[in-house]
Write a protein that holds these residues in place. Structure first.
Motif, short mmCIF file in Angstrom:
data_model
loop_
_atom_site.label_atom_id
_atom_site.label_comp_id
_atom_site.label_asym_id
_atom_site.label_seq_id
_atom_site.Cartn_x
_atom_site.Cartn_y
_atom_site.Cartn_z
N MET A 1 68.85 53.20 41.10
CA MET A 1 69.02 51.77 40.92
C MET A 1 68.00 51.24 39.89
N PRO A 2 68.42 50.50 38.88
CA PRO A 2 67.47 49.93 37.92
C PRO A 2 66.51 48.96 38.61
N PHE A 3 65.27 48.96 38.19
CA PHE A 3 64.28 48.06 38.79
C PHE A 3 63.34 47.55 37.71
N THR A 4 62.71 46.43 38.00
CA THR A 4 61.72 45.84 37.10
C THR A 4 60.33 46.22 37.56
N ILE A 5 59.48 46.56 36.61
CA ILE A 5 58.07 46.79 36.91
C ILE A 5 57.31 45.57 36.41
N ALA A 6 56.81 44.77 37.33
CA ALA A 6 56.06 43.56 36.97
C ALA A 6 54.57 43.81 37.14
N PHE A 7 53.79 43.16 36.28
CA PHE A 7 52.33 43.23 36.37
C PHE A 7 51.78 41.81 36.53
N TYR A 8 50.89 41.63 37.47
CA TYR A 8 50.09 40.41 37.48
C TYR A 8 48.77 40.75 36.80
N VAL A 9 48.42 40.00 35.74
CA VAL A 9 47.25 40.29 34.93
C VAL A 9 46.24 39.17 35.07
N HIS A 10 45.11 39.46 35.68
CA HIS A 10 44.07 38.44 35.87
C HIS A 10 43.54 38.00 34.52
N HIS A 11 43.23 36.70 34.40
CA HIS A 11 42.85 36.14 33.11
C HIS A 11 41.35 36.14 32.84
N HIS A 12 40.53 36.55 33.80
CA HIS A 12 39.09 36.54 33.57
C HIS A 12 38.69 37.72 32.68
N GLY A 13 38.00 37.42 31.58
CA GLY A 13 37.63 38.48 30.65
C GLY A 13 38.85 39.02 29.92
N SER A 14 38.64 40.13 29.23
CA SER A 14 39.74 40.73 28.46
C SER A 14 40.14 42.11 28.99
N GLY A 15 39.37 42.63 29.93
CA GLY A 15 39.58 44.00 30.38
C GLY A 15 40.89 44.24 31.10
N HIS A 16 41.32 43.29 31.95
CA HIS A 16 42.55 43.49 32.72
C HIS A 16 43.76 43.57 31.79
N LEU A 17 43.80 42.67 30.82
CA LEU A 17 44.93 42.67 29.89
C LEU A 17 44.93 43.91 29.01
N ASP A 338 53.65 57.51 35.79
CA ASP A 338 54.43 58.31 36.76
C ASP A 338 54.21 57.83 38.19
N ALA A 339 52.96 57.48 38.52
CA ALA A 339 52.65 57.01 39.87
C ALA A 339 53.38 55.70 40.17
N ILE A 340 53.44 54.81 39.19
CA ILE A 340 54.15 53.54 39.36
C ILE A 340 55.65 53.78 39.53
N ILE A 341 56.22 54.59 38.65
CA ILE A 341 57.66 54.85 38.70
C ILE A 341 58.06 55.56 39.98
N ASN A 342 57.30 56.55 40.36
CA ASN A 342 57.62 57.31 41.58
C ASN A 342 57.50 56.45 42.83
N THR A 343 56.55 55.53 42.85
CA THR A 343 56.41 54.63 43.99
C THR A 343 57.62 53.69 44.05
N ALA A 344 58.02 53.16 42.89
CA ALA A 344 59.20 52.29 42.86
C ALA A 344 60.46 53.03 43.34
N LYS A 345 60.59 54.28 42.93
CA LYS A 345 61.79 55.05 43.27
C LYS A 345 61.90 55.33 44.77
N LYS A 346 60.80 55.22 45.49
CA LYS A 346 60.85 55.37 46.94
C LYS A 346 61.60 54.22 47.59
N PHE A 347 61.67 53.09 46.89
CA PHE A 347 62.32 51.90 47.44
C PHE A 347 63.67 51.62 46.80
N PHE A 348 63.81 51.95 45.52
CA PHE A 348 65.01 51.53 44.78
C PHE A 348 65.76 52.74 44.23
#
Length: 348
Positions: A1-17, A338-348
């Motif tokens: 099943m196709p799925f979206t990978i969303a990121f919440y990116v904290h705005h403090h500093g530049s490191g998270h982005l 790979d860790a993100i995709i494989n985790t998503a595939k456990k659900f979708f």
């Protein structure tokens, strides 16, 4: 099943982005969405990525807020009465509803991670150094399907508890991983890096060091001030888009022990004097501890800055072969993807 990978990116500093954009680049072929309040900094958007700009969660000018109610123990930041906060929560929950199936990678926010879980969205949290044993972090970590540490297991500090076992240690990576440092090193040239999150490496300190070490040449990046000092051995470059050439020439680099700076120095295999700043949960202090004691690396705490014999320290570090062994992992970004995709595939 196709799925979206969303990121919440904290705005403090530049490191998270910066970290997120590197991970996103390894997720080509997947639909990716970035949510955050600091995304206007992005100058190049890959075709597989869409942006969701969130309003800031602080009071606007002349906005009446409720100021006498501290956040509950299980949250870090939950102000009352702020319109921006209401709006950003509404935007995110609508994204969770309209773009399902979706998995959310949180870098970083306890509140966003818990909000997503309450909306039935599986989450992955980027794990950082620091004392994260408070109730808020523990609740967020417990709610997540996976914790990803963007550093090596050997750099972990703490107990091997439930959350340690839930953590995938991807190894380190930085924007300089593919940069070849084949420049001739100037044994008397030192680079000083000024970050954006607040630092003890200010103009006064830089001038103090330059005056006390007249035989060294200092190149300062991230700061424009200082032209009036008229010191022959001190040059200010302001914001530098590609600092690698200057860093490559330096015998050593001074900077704070934020995650990205440490990883960049490891990628470039540079001798390093790290100054850990006061950050929430002692993040930089713990990062400093994780590399302390290695050859060619020295940790100087802010209270020691004006009591350090800088000439002696520069000579000592310059004479040592730097040891960044096992900090950078060549496959780290692919491992994270790979860790993100494989985790998503456990659900979708």
């Amino acid at each position: 099943m196709p799925f979206t990978i969303a990121f919440y990116v904290h705005h403090h500093g530049s490191g998270h982005l910066m970290r997120t954009m590197q991970i996103v680049d390894a997720l080509k072929g997947h639909q990716v969405m970035l949510m955050g309040s600091g995304l206007k900094k992005i100058t190049h958007l890959p075709p597989h990525v869409t942006l969701v700009h969130l309003p800031l969660d602080v009071a606007e000018e002349n906005e009446k807020v409720i100021a006498d109610s501290p956040p509950p123990t299980g949250l870090h930041y939950a102000p009352l009465g702020i319109k921006g906060n209401r709006d950003r929560v509404a935007i995110m929950t609508e994204i969770f509803r309209s773009h399902y199936p979706l998995i959310l990678v949180v870098d970083v926010s306890v509140e966003v991670a818990l909000l997503a879980r309450m909306a039935g969205i599986p989450t992955i949290i980027i794990r950082q150094h620091g004392q994260r044993n408070d109730l808020a972090h523990q609740s967020a970590y417990d709610s997540a399907e996976l914790l990803i540490a963007p550093f090596a297991r050997s750099m972990y500090i703490g107990e091997e508890d439930h959350f340690f076992k839930k953590t995938f240690f991807a190894g380190g990576f930085s924007k300089f991983d593919q940069t070849k440092n084949d420049q001739e090193i100037d044994p008397k040239m030192i680079c000083i890096l000024i970050g954006k999150g607040g630092t003890s490496i200010n103009l006064e300190l830089i001038v103090h060091i330059a005056k006390s070490c007249p035989s060294y040449q200092f190149n300062v990046m991230g700061l424009n001030d200082g032209e009036s000092q008229a010191l022959n051995n001190l040059q200010f470059h302001g914001e530098v888009k590609n600092p690698a050439p200057l860093i490559g020439q330096a015998i050593l680099v001074m900077g704070n022990t934020g995650h990205n700076t440490v990883m960049e120095m490891a990628s470039l295999n540079k001798r390093f004097i790290g100054i850990p700043e006061d950050r929430p949960f002692d993040e930089q202090l713990e990062k400093a501890k994780s590399i302390e004691g290695r050859s060619g690396i020295s940790i100087i705490h802010p209270q020691q800055l004006y009591y350090t014999n800088w000439t002696d320290l520069f000579e000592k570090i310059s004479s040592e072969k730097v040891d960044w062994k096992n900090v950078i992992h060549a496959s780290a970004l692919n491992n994270v993807a790979d860790a993100i995709i494989n985790t998503a595939k456990k659900f979708f």
